[in-house]
Write an enzyme that holds these catalytic residues in place. Structure first.
Site, mmCIF file in Angstrom:
data_model
loop_
_atom_site.group_PDB
_atom_site.id
_atom_site.type_symbol
_atom_site.label_atom_id
_atom_site.label_comp_id
_atom_site.label_asym_id
_atom_site.label_seq_id
_atom_site.Cartn_x
_atom_site.Cartn_y
_atom_site.Cartn_z
ATOM 1 N N CYS A 1 -87.943 -8.597 -48.464
ATOM 2 C CA CYS A 1 -88.924 -8.354 -49.534
ATOM 3 C C CYS A 1 -88.576 -9.165 -50.772
ATOM 4 C CB CYS A 1 -88.904 -6.889 -49.945
ATOM 5 S SG CYS A 1 -89.168 -5.805 -48.583
ATOM 6 N N GLY B 1 -89.573 -11.655 -30.004
ATOM 7 C CA GLY B 1 -90.261 -12.180 -28.828
ATOM 8 C C GLY B 1 -89.855 -11.567 -27.508
HETATM 9 C C1 FMN Z 1 -97.672 -5.916 -37.388
HETATM 10 C C2 FMN Z 1 -96.203 -6.003 -37.688
HETATM 11 C C3 FMN Z 1 -95.655 -5.183 -38.681
HETATM 12 C C4 FMN Z 1 -94.283 -5.261 -38.974
HETATM 13 N N1 FMN Z 1 -93.749 -4.418 -39.925
HETATM 14 C C5 FMN Z 1 -92.397 -4.450 -40.173
HETATM 15 C C6 FMN Z 1 -91.800 -3.557 -41.113
HETATM 16 O O1 FMN Z 1 -92.455 -2.682 -41.686
HETATM 17 N N2 FMN Z 1 -90.464 -3.670 -41.345
HETATM 18 C C7 FMN Z 1 -89.688 -4.599 -40.693
HETATM 19 O O2 FMN Z 1 -88.477 -4.673 -40.932
HETATM 20 N N3 FMN Z 1 -90.221 -5.431 -39.766
HETATM 21 C C8 FMN Z 1 -91.552 -5.374 -39.490
HETATM 22 N N4 FMN Z 1 -92.094 -6.220 -38.547
HETATM 23 C C9 FMN Z 1 -91.207 -7.178 -37.832
HETATM 24 C C10 FMN Z 1 -90.820 -6.658 -36.454
HETATM 25 O O3 FMN Z 1 -90.127 -5.423 -36.533
HETATM 26 C C11 FMN Z 1 -89.949 -7.697 -35.704
HETATM 27 O O4 FMN Z 1 -88.789 -7.961 -36.462
HETATM 28 C C12 FMN Z 1 -90.674 -9.014 -35.477
HETATM 29 O O5 FMN Z 1 -92.028 -8.799 -35.165
HETATM 30 C C13 FMN Z 1 -90.034 -9.848 -34.359
HETATM 31 O O6 FMN Z 1 -90.044 -9.141 -33.129
HETATM 32 P P1 FMN Z 1 -91.209 -9.357 -32.020
HETATM 33 O O7 FMN Z 1 -91.362 -10.837 -31.839
HETATM 34 O O8 FMN Z 1 -90.718 -8.640 -30.801
HETATM 35 O O9 FMN Z 1 -92.439 -8.749 -32.575
HETATM 36 C C14 FMN Z 1 -93.462 -6.173 -38.252
HETATM 37 C C15 FMN Z 1 -94.017 -6.984 -37.252
HETATM 38 C C16 FMN Z 1 -95.374 -6.899 -36.964
HETATM 39 C C17 FMN Z 1 -95.930 -7.784 -35.861
#
Ligand code: FMN
Length: 341
Positions: A158, A272
């Site tokens: 943030c 991912g």
């Molecule tokens: C729609 C959305 C909302 C997310 N909100 C948060 C959040 O509130 N806090 C956080 O630390 N990461 C948040 N993330 C990040 C995910 O927790 C994760 O770190 C990131 O998407 C990579 O993992 P992935 O490729 O499996 O989605 C968010 C991701 C997405 C797609």
């Protein structure tokens, strides 16, 4: 180019095919439990923050008791409305999001969301964020009164409003400041979730470890954008957004590998992950547990398929999950100086 939904076909094959001469499983029953900062998880698979609501939203789709844990949507001391739409856009093998950290706030989380989560065998990890160090501390102080939270996960991606928008997780000094203050306030283990939008993630990882982090989650989303060329407007109202999904996996994996060699505290790997093989790669690279994020949107049963896939793999290899963590075998190069090119 494949879309993120094309990955769904991959999820169906839940265990990598046997490609080696390992012994038949026989009566070997592997332990797939893991311990992170004194907390035991029945398996190493959690759902990632922001992709799984507060857990209850998925209760009609999968058996939540089979998960290792649930990381809930980022919580702030006060409720937040989030950004205006459009907030999500699908890209090749991934998605962009700029939700704007919409959430119910710490007090309502304790009253309305935590009672359900505490009935589950899956552990509850609460993702925490703020725009000043005092925001983070205030949020943790409110959450400390909750019964049924197992750990905090600090989202340091943030912008700090006091430092002209400098993102906490891009600056080792700010990282140390917010982690040290949060650690002093927290009555539970403190995980710190690192941003990948940095030159050398190990610098930030060490800063968080030195300031008292009990574990590190990596990675958060990569800053990206997309443009509608007909209207010449951004696809996301915030203009830039976070890229997630299979597109980021190789970079996330590399960061987990590098960080695992740079710190002593446990690492939770994500970015991912959509199949058992993806999850195994992160464990072998050095993660003690993994989180599944974007895949939840198109295949909500991904995490529990991965749990069973890891169990089957461990049975076949006659290994416990703990033996797998950081077990990467790097062959000695036969050239004097290898490069990636
Ligand atoms: C729609 C959305 C909302 C997310 N909100 C948060 C959040 O509130 N806090 C956080 O630390 N990461 C948040 N993330 C990040 C995910 O927790 C994760 O770190 C990131 O998407 C990579 O993992 P992935 O490729 O499996 O989605 C968010 C991701 C997405 C797609």
């Amino acid at each position: 180019m494949p879309t993120v939904r094309d990955q769904k076909a991959k999820v169906v094959s839940d265990e990598p095919a046997a490609r080696d001469n390992s012994q038949p499983a026989g009566d070997f029953e592997p332990s797939i439990e893991v311990e992170i900062a004194g907390v035991r998880f029945q398996n190493p698979v959690l759902t990632a923050s922001g992709t799984f609501g507060y857990g209850q939203e998925f209760a009609h789709l999968i058996d939540l008791n089979r998960l290792g844990g649930i990381c809930v949507k980022g919580i702030s001391a006060a409720p937040m409305p989030g950004n205006p739409p459009p907030r999500i856009y699908e890209t090749d093998s991934g998605m962009l999001n700029a939700i704007g950290l919409q959430n119910v706030g710490a007090k309502r989380f304790l009253e309305e969301k935590l009672p359900f989560l505490r009935t589950l065998r899956a552990r509850t990890v609460v993702n925490v964020f703020g725009y000043t160090t005092e925001d983070y501390v205030r949020c943790i102080e409110i959450l400390n009164d909750g019964d049924g939270i197992d750990a905090y996960e600090l989202n340091i991606s943030c912008p700090n409003t006091r430092c002209g928008g400098m993102v906490y997780g891009n600056d080792p000094k700010l990282t140390e400041e917010v982690v040290a203050a949060s650690k002093r306030a927290a009555r539970l283990p403190l995980w710190v979730k690192l941003s990948p939008n940095v030159t050398d993630i190990t610098v930030l990882a060490r800063a968080a470890e030195n300031a008292g982090a009990d574990a590190l989650s990596l990675v958060n989303t990569f800053v990206g954008m997309a443009i509608d060329v007909e209207t010449r407007t951004p696809r996301i109202s915030n203009v830039t957004a976070g890229l997630s999904g299979p597109a980021i996996k190789p970079i996330a994996l590399r960061m987990v590998y590098q960080t695992a060699r740079a710190v002593r505290i446990p690492i939770i790997g994500l970015g991912g992950i959509a199949t058992t093989e993806d999850a195994l790669e992160f464990l072998i690279a050095g993660a003690r547990a993994v989180q599944v994020g974007t895949a939840n949107f198109y295949a909500p049963d991904t995490s529990i398929k991965i749990v069973e896939g890891i169990r089957t793999y461990c049975r076949r290899k006659r290994l416990h999950v703990d033996d797998l963590v950081g077990s990467l075998q790097v062959p000695t190069p036969n050239v004097e100086k290898a490069t990636e090119y």
